[in-house]
Enzyme design. Structure first.
Site, mmCIF file in Angstrom:
data_model
loop_
_atom_site.group_PDB
_atom_site.id
_atom_site.type_symbol
_atom_site.label_atom_id
_atom_site.label_comp_id
_atom_site.label_asym_id
_atom_site.label_seq_id
_atom_site.Cartn_x
_atom_site.Cartn_y
_atom_site.Cartn_z
ATOM 1 N N MET A 24 0.845 -1.197 0.000
ATOM 2 C CA MET A 24 0.000 0.000 0.000
ATOM 3 C C MET A 24 0.881 1.249 0.000
ATOM 4 O O MET A 24 0.407 2.349 0.312
ATOM 5 C CB MET A 24 -0.942 -0.001 1.207
ATOM 6 N N LEU A 27 6.633 3.062 1.631
ATOM 7 C CA LEU A 27 7.561 1.928 1.696
ATOM 8 C C LEU A 27 8.713 2.199 2.658
ATOM 9 O O LEU A 27 9.148 3.340 2.836
ATOM 10 C CB LEU A 27 8.112 1.640 0.288
ATOM 11 N N HIS A 31 9.694 -3.452 3.183
ATOM 12 C CA HIS A 31 9.243 -3.684 1.800
ATOM 13 C C HIS A 31 10.453 -3.942 0.899
ATOM 14 O O HIS A 31 10.412 -4.782 0.009
ATOM 15 C CB HIS A 31 8.480 -2.464 1.265
ATOM 16 N N GLN A 55 -10.332 -2.515 2.593
ATOM 17 C CA GLN A 55 -9.811 -3.192 3.783
ATOM 18 C C GLN A 55 -9.744 -2.282 5.003
ATOM 19 O O GLN A 55 -9.261 -2.694 6.051
ATOM 20 C CB GLN A 55 -8.451 -3.848 3.503
ATOM 21 N N GLY A 149 5.220 -10.338 3.758
ATOM 22 C CA GLY A 149 5.972 -10.261 5.004
ATOM 23 C C GLY A 149 5.285 -11.001 6.137
ATOM 24 O O GLY A 149 4.060 -10.999 6.264
ATOM 25 N N GLN A 155 -2.455 -12.142 7.731
ATOM 26 C CA GLN A 155 -2.682 -11.860 6.309
ATOM 27 C C GLN A 155 -1.932 -12.881 5.438
ATOM 28 O O GLN A 155 -2.468 -13.396 4.453
ATOM 29 C CB GLN A 155 -2.210 -10.447 6.001
ATOM 30 N N VAL A 181 11.305 -7.314 9.191
ATOM 31 C CA VAL A 181 12.514 -6.485 9.343
ATOM 32 C C VAL A 181 12.266 -5.540 10.508
ATOM 33 O O VAL A 181 11.191 -4.941 10.627
ATOM 34 C CB VAL A 181 12.804 -5.708 8.042
HETATM 35 O O1 PAF Z 1 -0.018 -5.669 3.512
HETATM 36 C C1 PAF Z 1 -0.460 -4.758 2.764
HETATM 37 O O2 PAF Z 1 0.227 -3.784 2.483
HETATM 38 C C2 PAF Z 1 -1.863 -4.896 2.201
HETATM 39 O O3 PAF Z 1 -2.724 -5.489 3.108
HETATM 40 C C3 PAF Z 1 -1.907 -5.600 0.839
HETATM 41 C C4 PAF Z 1 -1.433 -7.047 0.942
HETATM 42 C C5 PAF Z 1 -1.038 -4.855 -0.155
HETATM 43 C C6 PAF Z 1 -3.343 -5.612 0.315
HETATM 44 O O4 PAF Z 1 -3.842 -4.316 0.181
#
Ligand code: PAF
Length: 282
Positions: A24, A27, A31, A55, A149, A155, A181
């Protein structure tokens, strides 16, 4: 590094069978480590940046979630990402957001996503939105591997089970878990850490400390009590601090099987999560 808005461009021959890092944005080095891991597999790497409205709950931070495309691209370019996919909302949800929300509520989630007392209890609807967008992104990007991650352990487990339950849709797609990390003092890197004031940043170390003290416990109840006490001694308010089966995320009585300690806690207006494998520590 290409910046792609139109999903049709993802079908360029040089991106075929890519490694994929869904994000999202906002970063950080966590990431970056996913991109580095994906690059090590030798395929072109596509990173998506999409702040997914479905979400976020109505009282959550969708509007204030940091949007930092320039610095995100500056982080990705030297890591060798081939492309950044920054779709407009209409490319992900062509039938509109209201229809997408209805669709996300109707998704049959894998059992792991609704394990009692965890994210689904605290953020109802969140995992429906995650499952919807991740499925949609996988359909558009068509990667051969996706890198997620362990910081968002629930998730990760959701996406693993979602993909293995629907091979006709996802084919041979491999989900590659990547280690969390941490900052020098142990705080797990997160885009939401930037919300913390300097005093809160000091107190946020409580999550990593709680996971460390849990390691010293011989019993599950002791580990859970020690985690809660540690969080509260730093002024955090605990949403959950539990030890669960690492695969099913269901409650456990002991440490005989692979287990995971999982924490969610509030620090001022910020909600933080962290987790760690327990069994390998014992
Ligand atoms: O972990 C995230 O950044 C988000 O939940 C994802 C997997 C990109 C879905 O929007």
């Amino acid at each position: 590094m290409r910046i792609i808005e139109d999903p049709a461009e993802l079908q360029a021959p040089d991106l075929c069978g890519c490694g994929f890092v869904p994000t999202m944005g906002a970063l950080h080095a966590g990431h970056g480590s996913l991109v580095t891991r994906a690059r090590a597999d030798g395929r072109p790497v596509v990173v998506s940046i999409f702040v997914n409205p479905t979400q976020f709950g109505p009282n959550e931070d969708y509007a204030r979630y940091p949007r930092t495309l320039d610095s995100d691209c500056a982080l990705l370019e030297p890591l060798g990402a081939a492309a950044v996919f920054v779709p407009p909302v209409e490319a992900i949800y062509p039938n509109g957001l209201a229809a997408a929300r209805i669709e996300s509520e109707a998704i049959a989630l894998p059992a792991v996503a609704t394990a009692p007392g965890l994210e689904d209890a605290c953020r109802p609807g969140h995992f429906g939105g995650v499952a919807l967008v991740v499925g949609r992104l996988f359909d558009l990007v068509r990667p051969s591997a996706a890198y997620l991650g362990e910081k968002d352990y629930q998730q990760l487990r959701l996406v693993q089970d979602m993909v293995s339950a629907d091979r006709p849709r996802y084919g041979e797609l491999r989900i590659v878990p990547c280690p969390t990390v941490r900052e020098g003092d142990g705080l797990a890197m997160s885009s939401r850490n930037r919300y913390l004031s300097s005093d809160e940043r000091t107190a946020a170390i409580a999550l990593a400390r709680a996971l460390q003290v849990a390691h010293s416990a011989q019993r599950v109840e002791t580990a859970e009590r020690l985690m809660r006490e540690t969080l509260e001694s730093f002024g955090l308010s605990t949403e959950y601090a539990v030890v669960r089966d690492a695969r099913t995320l269901m409650p456990v009585k002991g440490f005989e099987q692979p287990t995971r300690a999982l924490i969610a806690a509030r620090l001022g207006a910020t909600r933080l999560i962290d987790n760690a494998a327990m069994t390998v520590w014992r």
